[in-house]
Design a protein around this motif. Structure first.
Motif, PDB file in Angstrom:
ATOM      1  N   GLY A 253      16.880 -34.279 -34.380  1.00  0.00           N
ATOM      2  CA  GLY A 253      15.546 -33.835 -33.979  1.00  0.00           C
ATOM      3  C   GLY A 253      14.587 -33.591 -35.123  1.00  0.00           C
ATOM      4  N   PHE A 254      14.949 -34.015 -36.338  1.00  0.00           N
ATOM      5  CA  PHE A 254      14.063 -33.826 -37.480  1.00  0.00           C
ATOM      6  C   PHE A 254      12.894 -34.811 -37.402  1.00  0.00           C
ATOM      7  CE2 PHE A 254      18.117 -32.605 -39.964  1.00  0.00           C
ATOM      8  CZ  PHE A 254      18.055 -31.313 -39.453  1.00  0.00           C
ATOM      9  N   THR A 255      11.714 -34.368 -37.834  1.00  0.00           N
ATOM     10  CA  THR A 255      10.522 -35.217 -37.825  1.00  0.00           C
ATOM     11  C   THR A 255       9.806 -35.123 -39.159  1.00  0.00           C
ATOM     12  OG1 THR A 255       9.146 -33.437 -36.920  1.00  0.00           O
ATOM     13  CG2 THR A 255      10.184 -34.945 -35.332  1.00  0.00           C
ATOM     14  N   ALA A 256       8.888 -36.062 -39.380  1.00  0.00           N
ATOM     15  CA  ALA A 256       8.024 -36.077 -40.561  1.00  0.00           C
ATOM     16  C   ALA A 256       6.604 -35.728 -40.125  1.00  0.00           C
ATOM     17  CB  ALA A 256       8.053 -37.463 -41.212  1.00  0.00           C
ATOM     18  N   PRO A 257       5.709 -35.410 -41.067  1.00  0.00           N
ATOM     19  CA  PRO A 257       4.317 -35.116 -40.721  1.00  0.00           C
ATOM     20  C   PRO A 257       3.651 -36.307 -40.031  1.00  0.00           C
ATOM     21  CG  PRO A 257       4.805 -34.360 -42.934  1.00  0.00           C
ATOM     22  CD  PRO A 257       5.971 -35.189 -42.502  1.00  0.00           C
ATOM     23  N   PRO A 258       2.581 -36.068 -39.279  1.00  0.00           N
ATOM     24  CA  PRO A 258       1.895 -37.140 -38.556  1.00  0.00           C
ATOM     25  C   PRO A 258       1.153 -38.081 -39.507  1.00  0.00           C
ATOM     26  CG  PRO A 258       0.677 -35.098 -38.355  1.00  0.00           C
ATOM     27  CD  PRO A 258       1.972 -34.747 -39.017  1.00  0.00           C
ATOM     28  N   PRO A 259       0.738 -39.252 -39.012  1.00  0.00           N
ATOM     29  CA  PRO A 259       0.087 -40.255 -39.872  1.00  0.00           C
ATOM     30  C   PRO A 259      -1.193 -39.783 -40.554  1.00  0.00           C
ATOM     31  CG  PRO A 259       0.838 -41.281 -37.847  1.00  0.00           C
ATOM     32  CD  PRO A 259       1.033 -39.807 -37.671  1.00  0.00           C
ATOM     33  N   LEU A 260      -1.864 -38.743 -40.026  1.00  0.00           N
ATOM     34  CA  LEU A 260      -3.100 -38.285 -40.653  1.00  0.00           C
ATOM     35  C   LEU A 260      -2.840 -37.641 -42.011  1.00  0.00           C
ATOM     36  CD1 LEU A 260      -3.833 -34.913 -40.556  1.00  0.00           C
ATOM     37  CD2 LEU A 260      -3.556 -35.400 -38.143  1.00  0.00           C
ATOM     38  N   ALA A 261      -1.591 -37.238 -42.296  1.00  0.00           N
ATOM     39  CA  ALA A 261      -1.268 -36.505 -43.521  1.00  0.00           C
ATOM     40  C   ALA A 261      -0.728 -37.433 -44.601  1.00  0.00           C
ATOM     41  CB  ALA A 261      -0.241 -35.421 -43.220  1.00  0.00           C
ATOM     42  N   ILE A 262      -1.051 -37.148 -45.844  1.00  0.00           N
ATOM     43  CA  ILE A 262      -0.620 -37.998 -46.952  1.00  0.00           C
ATOM     44  C   ILE A 262       0.892 -37.963 -47.126  1.00  0.00           C
ATOM     45  CG2 ILE A 262      -0.879 -36.247 -48.760  1.00  0.00           C
ATOM     46  CD1 ILE A 262      -2.056 -38.497 -50.535  1.00  0.00           C
ATOM     47  N   ALA A 263       1.551 -36.892 -46.681  1.00  0.00           N
ATOM     48  CA  ALA A 263       3.011 -36.850 -46.751  1.00  0.00           C
ATOM     49  C   ALA A 263       3.630 -37.985 -45.942  1.00  0.00           C
ATOM     50  CB  ALA A 263       3.520 -35.495 -46.245  1.00  0.00           C
ATOM     51  N   ASN A 264       3.041 -38.297 -44.798  1.00  0.00           N
ATOM     52  CA  ASN A 264       3.514 -39.412 -43.982  1.00  0.00           C
ATOM     53  C   ASN A 264       3.405 -40.717 -44.758  1.00  0.00           C
ATOM     54  OD1 ASN A 264       2.934 -41.764 -42.001  1.00  0.00           O
ATOM     55  ND2 ASN A 264       3.811 -40.214 -40.645  1.00  0.00           N
ATOM     56  N   LEU A 265       2.282 -40.899 -45.443  1.00  0.00           N
ATOM     57  CA  LEU A 265       2.063 -42.118 -46.243  1.00  0.00           C
ATOM     58  C   LEU A 265       3.126 -42.257 -47.321  1.00  0.00           C
ATOM     59  CD1 LEU A 265      -0.080 -44.452 -46.856  1.00  0.00           C
ATOM     60  CD2 LEU A 265      -0.937 -42.908 -48.611  1.00  0.00           C
ATOM     61  N   LEU A 266       3.453 -41.154 -47.996  1.00  0.00           N
ATOM     62  CA  LEU A 266       4.435 -41.193 -49.070  1.00  0.00           C
ATOM     63  C   LEU A 266       5.829 -41.514 -48.532  1.00  0.00           C
ATOM     64  CD1 LEU A 266       3.219 -38.069 -51.091  1.00  0.00           C
ATOM     65  CD2 LEU A 266       3.058 -40.459 -51.826  1.00  0.00           C
ATOM     66  N   VAL A 267       6.209 -40.865 -47.439  1.00  0.00           N
ATOM     67  CA  VAL A 267       7.524 -41.125 -46.860  1.00  0.00           C
ATOM     68  C   VAL A 267       7.618 -42.556 -46.364  1.00  0.00           C
ATOM     69  CG1 VAL A 267       9.134 -40.486 -45.029  1.00  0.00           C
ATOM     70  CG2 VAL A 267       7.888 -38.702 -46.255  1.00  0.00           C
ATOM     71  N   ARG A 268       6.547 -43.050 -45.744  1.00  0.00           N
ATOM     72  CA  ARG A 268       6.562 -44.419 -45.232  1.00  0.00           C
ATOM     73  C   ARG A 268       6.663 -45.433 -46.380  1.00  0.00           C
ATOM     74  NH1 ARG A 268       5.743 -45.970 -40.267  1.00  0.00           N
ATOM     75  NH2 ARG A 268       4.960 -43.908 -39.687  1.00  0.00           N
ATOM     76  N   ALA A 269       6.001 -45.146 -47.480  1.00  0.00           N
ATOM     77  CA  ALA A 269       6.093 -46.051 -48.632  1.00  0.00           C
ATOM     78  C   ALA A 269       7.530 -46.110 -49.152  1.00  0.00           C
ATOM     79  CB  ALA A 269       5.143 -45.592 -49.739  1.00  0.00           C
ATOM     80  N   PHE A 270       8.216 -44.959 -49.139  1.00  0.00           N
ATOM     81  CA  PHE A 270       9.613 -44.931 -49.549  1.00  0.00           C
ATOM     82  C   PHE A 270      10.479 -45.745 -48.588  1.00  0.00           C
ATOM     83  CE2 PHE A 270      13.759 -42.816 -48.907  1.00  0.00           C
ATOM     84  CZ  PHE A 270      14.333 -43.072 -50.144  1.00  0.00           C
ATOM     85  N   VAL A 271      10.281 -45.547 -47.296  1.00  0.00           N
ATOM     86  CA  VAL A 271      11.046 -46.271 -46.287  1.00  0.00           C
ATOM     87  C   VAL A 271      10.835 -47.774 -46.421  1.00  0.00           C
ATOM     88  CG1 VAL A 271      11.230 -46.717 -43.798  1.00  0.00           C
ATOM     89  CG2 VAL A 271      11.166 -44.366 -44.663  1.00  0.00           C
ATOM     90  N   ASP A 272       9.612 -48.177 -46.702  1.00  0.00           N
ATOM     91  CA  ASP A 272       9.271 -49.601 -46.803  1.00  0.00           C
ATOM     92  C   ASP A 272       9.634 -50.207 -48.156  1.00  0.00           C
ATOM     93  OD1 ASP A 272       8.264 -49.400 -44.264  1.00  0.00           O
ATOM     94  OD2 ASP A 272       6.161 -49.284 -44.885  1.00  0.00           O
ATOM     95  N   GLY A 273      10.159 -49.390 -49.068  1.00  0.00           N
ATOM     96  CA  GLY A 273      10.561 -49.908 -50.380  1.00  0.00           C
ATOM     97  C   GLY A 273       9.417 -50.137 -51.331  1.00  0.00           C
ATOM     98  N   ARG A 274       8.284 -49.455 -51.094  1.00  0.00           N
ATOM     99  CA  ARG A 274       7.117 -49.669 -51.951  1.00  0.00           C
ATOM    100  C   ARG A 274       7.001 -48.616 -53.049  1.00  0.00           C
ATOM    101  NH1 ARG A 274       2.931 -48.585 -49.193  1.00  0.00           N
ATOM    102  NH2 ARG A 274       3.769 -48.209 -47.116  1.00  0.00           N
ATOM    103  N   VAL A 275       7.968 -47.710 -53.154  1.00  0.00           N
ATOM    104  CA  VAL A 275       7.993 -46.740 -54.246  1.00  0.00           C
ATOM    105  C   VAL A 275       9.397 -46.711 -54.839  1.00  0.00           C
ATOM    106  CG1 VAL A 275       6.192 -45.308 -53.253  1.00  0.00           C
ATOM    107  CG2 VAL A 275       8.577 -44.783 -52.732  1.00  0.00           C
TER     108      VAL A 275
END
Length: 301
Positions: A279-301
Motif C-alpha cells: 500500500g505504499f505510494t509516491a507523491p502525485p504528479p504535480l510534485a517534483i518528487a514524483n518527477l525524480l522518482v519517475r526519472a529513476f524508474v525510467d533509468g534517466r538518472v
C-alpha cells in the motif's frame, strides 16, 4: 520534455513580468482588457475554468485596495488581489464564482497549466506583502512600489524585495535502489524524497549532503541537478537533485522522519502506480518528487 515534467504544478507560465517596464508604465487596474487573479487565503476565485477575472467580475467580487501588477499575458495587463480567507466559502455558495485551493487546482488540471504558474507568482507576492508591512531596518510602515515587486521605507530609504526560499529535494540512489522517507505529516503509506532548506553560505551540493546526513545518516558523493519547481507555500523554489550514497546503513532522525527505506526500481514503479503490495505510494504528479522518482524508474538518472 518528458510527460511527467509537463504535469509538474506551477512550472508553466506565460506571464511577462513587468520588470521590463518603467515604473511610469505601470497601469491602473480597470481597463476592459485587464485581467486579475483573486485569492482568499489559500483559495483562488474562479469563473468557469479560469482564474483570470475581468474587471466587471472583480467588481462583483469586491476587490480591496491592495492590487498588485504582475505583468502582461498576451499583451494584456494582469493583476492580483487578496480577500479575507473566510470570503471563499460565500463565493462557493453564490455563482458565478467558485473557489478552490491552489494544491487541488494543480492536481485536478481543470485550469490551464500556464495559469498555475501565474497563480504561484500571485500567491507568493500577496503573502509576502501580508507579512512585510514594516521596515526590517527601522520598523517604520512601508509602502508598495514597482507594482508590488518592492516595498519602500520613507523613513530610512530602504528598499525591500520579495524573498524566495530555496529548498533542495533529492532522490538518493545506490546501485539499483533509491531511498525514500516518510514525514510524520504525510498521508498514511506515502513515501517521498528527502528535502530541506539551504542555509546561508551553503552550496546546493553541500545542502544535499548535509540534509541527507542529518535525516538518515548517509554519506553522499556525487550530486547532480535535475529540475526545479516553484512551490508557493508560501514562496519556495524546489531544487531537484539526484545524489549518490556512499553507504546504505540508514540512521533515521525521528524528529524529521517517521520512516525511511530503500526501494528497488520495481517497487518505486509500483508506488507511482499505486499498486505496491504493502500500500505504499509516491507523491502525485504535480510534485517534483514524483518527477525524480519517475526519472529513476525510467533509468534517466
Amino acid at each position: 520534455m518528458p510527460d511527467s515534467a509537463n504535469r509538474l504544478g506551477y512550472v508553466h507560465s506565460r506571464l511577462v513580468r513587468h520588470s521590463a517596464e518603467s515604473a511610469a508604465a505601470i497601469p491602473d487596474f480597470g481597463a476592459e482588457g485587464d485581467r486579475i487573479v483573486i485569492l482568499a487565503g489559500d483559495r483562488v476565485l474562479l469563473s468557469g475554468d479560469t482564474a483570470l477575472l475581468t474587471p466587471a467580475e472583480a467588481s462583483r467580487a469586491g476587490v480591496p485596495g491592495l492590487t498588485l501588477f504582475l505583468g502582461r499575458l498576451d499583451g494584456a495587463p494582469v493583476f492580483a488581489a487578496a480577500l479575507p480567507a473566510e470570503v471563499a466559502e460565500a463565493y462557493d455558495a453564490e455563482p458565478p464564482f467558485r473557489s478552490n485551493d491552489l494544491r487541488s487546482l494543480a492536481g485536478e488540471g481543470r485550469i490551464a497549466a500556464h495559469e498555475l504558474g501565474l497563480l504561484a507568482t500571485a500567491k507568493s507576492l500577496l503573502g509576502w506583502h501580508a507579512r512585510h508591512g514594516f521596515c526590517a531596518n527601522c520598523g517604520t510602515p512601508t509602502t508598495l512600489a514597482a507594482g508590488g515587486y518592492r516595498r519602500e521605507c520613507a523613513a530610512c530609504g530602504t528598499h525591500h524585495f520579495p524573498r524566495t526560499d530555496p529548498v533542495v529535494i533529492m532522490l538518493i540512489t545506490r546501485g539499483e535502489a533509491c531511498l525514500l522517507g516518510r514525514s510524520p505529516r504525510f498521508n498514511e503509506g506515502m513515501y517521498s524524497c528527502l528535502a530541506g532548506f539551504l542555509e546561508p553560505g551553503e552550496t546546493i551540493e553541500d545542502a544535499v549532503r548535509r540534509e541527507t546526513f542529518e535525516e538518515v545518516g548517509l554519506t553522499i558523493g556525487a550530486v547532480r541537478y535535475h529540475a526545479s519547481q516553484p512551490w508557493p507555500f508560501p514562496a519556495s523554489l524546489m531544487i531537484g537533485c539526484v545524489a549518490e550514497a556512499l553507504d546504505d546503513a540508514i540512521t533515521i532522525d525521528p524528529v524529521e522522519l517517521a520512516d525511511a527505506r530503500w526501494f528497488t526500481r520495481a517497487e518505486a514503479a509500483a508506488m507511482l502506480e499505486a499498486r505496491h503490495p504493502e500500500g505504499f505510494t509516491a507523491p502525485p504528479p504535480l510534485a517534483i518528487a514524483n518527477l525524480l522518482v519517475r526519472a529513476f524508474v525510467d533509468g534517466r538518472v
